[in-house]
Scaffold this motif. Structure first.
Motif, PDB file in Angstrom:
ATOM      1  N   ILE A 112       0.861  -1.257  -0.037  1.00  0.00           N
ATOM      2  CA  ILE A 112       0.102   0.015   0.110  1.00  0.00           C
ATOM      3  C   ILE A 112       0.913   1.250   0.084  1.00  0.00           C
ATOM      4  O   ILE A 112       0.564   2.168  -0.809  1.00  0.00           O
ATOM      5  N   ASP A 113       1.846   1.178   0.785  1.00  0.00           N
ATOM      6  CA  ASP A 113       2.898   2.468   0.836  1.00  0.00           C
ATOM      7  C   ASP A 113       3.359   2.613  -0.147  1.00  0.00           C
ATOM      8  O   ASP A 113       3.728   4.027  -0.753  1.00  0.00           O
ATOM      9  N   SER A 114       4.027   1.518  -1.055  1.00  0.00           N
ATOM     10  CA  SER A 114       4.783   1.998  -1.882  1.00  0.00           C
ATOM     11  C   SER A 114       4.388   2.639  -3.387  1.00  0.00           C
ATOM     12  O   SER A 114       4.866   3.053  -4.177  1.00  0.00           O
ATOM     13  N   GLY A 115       2.874   2.466  -3.525  1.00  0.00           N
ATOM     14  CA  GLY A 115       2.360   2.925  -4.739  1.00  0.00           C
ATOM     15  C   GLY A 115       2.333   2.047  -5.871  1.00  0.00           C
ATOM     16  O   GLY A 115       2.018   2.379  -7.219  1.00  0.00           O
ATOM     17  N   ASP A 116       2.687   0.564  -5.598  1.00  0.00           N
ATOM     18  CA  ASP A 116       2.755  -0.214  -6.888  1.00  0.00           C
ATOM     19  C   ASP A 116       1.545  -0.447  -7.691  1.00  0.00           C
ATOM     20  O   ASP A 116       1.350  -0.488  -8.867  1.00  0.00           O
ATOM     21  N   VAL A 117       0.680  -0.575  -6.805  1.00  0.00           N
ATOM     22  CA  VAL A 117      -0.967  -0.728  -7.375  1.00  0.00           C
ATOM     23  C   VAL A 117      -2.082   0.161  -7.052  1.00  0.00           C
ATOM     24  O   VAL A 117      -2.821   0.389  -7.654  1.00  0.00           O
TER      25      VAL A 117
END
Length: 343
Positions: A112-117
């Motif tokens: 969630i934090d990474s912004g991957d999806v």
């Protein structure tokens, strides 16, 4: 973030050659910040806001094409009392990537934090981006950052695969027994509370044209052990109890239409009485100026569970921008204004 290369080292081995690079990058910001919620005998409503961040990243590529990365961060911030702390540092984060695969290990962002999806934060408002479309949401979203010396950082393992416009990402964070409270010392008996926590997340994202949609699911589970400690430091009793067992999800949709960009977020977790939702927008007034607005409803049952704000960013060139915003964070007026410079 634009990075400036400080050092490049060529490593020569037998018949092949691999290039290793060490780069430093980051940003600085300073200005004024007003937070009505900081009105107390020991904190200031109006204070100087300041942050300096320096991230060191080392990268190299093996003979078979695998890309390796390691990074560490140093950062100093203002505090609620109005002064500045001495720079803290981070635990190390590592990554290995090839083609569409990337494996992150150590002190790294979860799904969630990474912004991957999923676009969890949206277009933040103001100098500090303190008002976002997920402000006061209770979902676990942990990432790469600094902490006080001696703080234990639970390692995270995250795997991401991208094929064309489709991305899938999964992460797991497994804490050893972390001490969350300790009232004992060598001269006085007391209690020690330890928490064993495990968290996993999995998400899927898809880009189509100028739009993107993503969803992430997860669970966090913990067990708590309370120990009774005597004056000699020995454990005389232990009591086990249940901690949290939360299922959660986050869904986002965003895109661009000319000079206008938007992001919409819906999130929920078991401990929250209502579904949380928020949105943020950005409009380019000209080549150098943009207006931003963000709204978040935490849905946490609080009397004031909404946050909202409007702000601007104006580029001064050379990685320097003037930023400011005003709004409300769960009932407290908030405003900031200052300068950010990237390097």
């Amino acid at each position: 973030m634009k990075k400036v290369l400080f050092a490049t080292t060529a490593l020569i081995a037998t018949t092949g050659m691999a290039a290793a690079e060490v780069s430093f990058g980051g940003f600085g910001r300073f200005g004024l910040l007003y937070d009505e919620g900081n009105d107390s005998a020991t904190t200031d409503e109006l204070r100087i806001e300041q942050r300096f961040r320096l991230t060191a990243t080392g990268t190299t590529t093996s003979d078979n094409g695998l890309e390796f990365e390691g990074r560490i961060r140093f950062q100093t911030d203002d505090q609620a009392q109005g002064n500045s702390n001495v720079a803290n540092n981070s635990a190390a984060g590592f990554a290995v990537s090839t083609g569409g695969f990337r494996l992150d290990v150590g002190h790294v962002s979860d799904v969630i934090d990474s912004g991957d999806v999923v676009d969890y934060y949206g277009f933040g408002v103001g100098l500090t981006s303190s008002i976002e479309q997920s402000t006061s949401f209770g979902l676990p979203a942990s990432g790469f950052g600094t902490s006080d010396p001696g703080t234990g950082i639970a390692p995270t393992v995250k795997l991401r695969y991208t094929a064309g416009d489709f991305t899938v990402s999964a992460s797991i964070t497994d804490d050893s027994a972390l001490v969350t409270s300790d009232t004992s010392d060598t001269a006085q008996a007391g209690t020690r509370v330890l928490e064993q926590r495990e968290e996993y997340q999995i998400g899927f994202g898809y880009n189509f044209g100028n739009y993107s949609v993503g969803v992430a699911f997860g669970n966090e589970d913990s067990d708590i052990t309370t120990q009774t400690i005597d004056a000699a430091g020995a454990v005389t009793a232990e009591v086990a109890s249940a901690g949290v067992d939360n299922d959660f999800y986050a869904l986002s949709f965003g895109g661009e239409i000319g000079a206008f960009a938007f992001s919409i977020l819906i999130a929920d977790y078991d401990a929250n009485p209502d579904t949380s939702y928020g949105f943020s927008v950005k409009y380019d007034v000209g080549a150098a100026t943009e207006i931003r607005f963000a709204f978040a409803d935490a849905g946490d049952g609080a009397a004031d569970e909404e946050s909202y704000g409007i702000g601007f960013r104006h580029s001064l060139g050379g990685g320097v921008s003037l930023r400011g915003g005003v709004g409300e964070i769960q009932g407290d007026t908030f405003a900031d204004l200052g300068v950010v410079f990237n390097f």
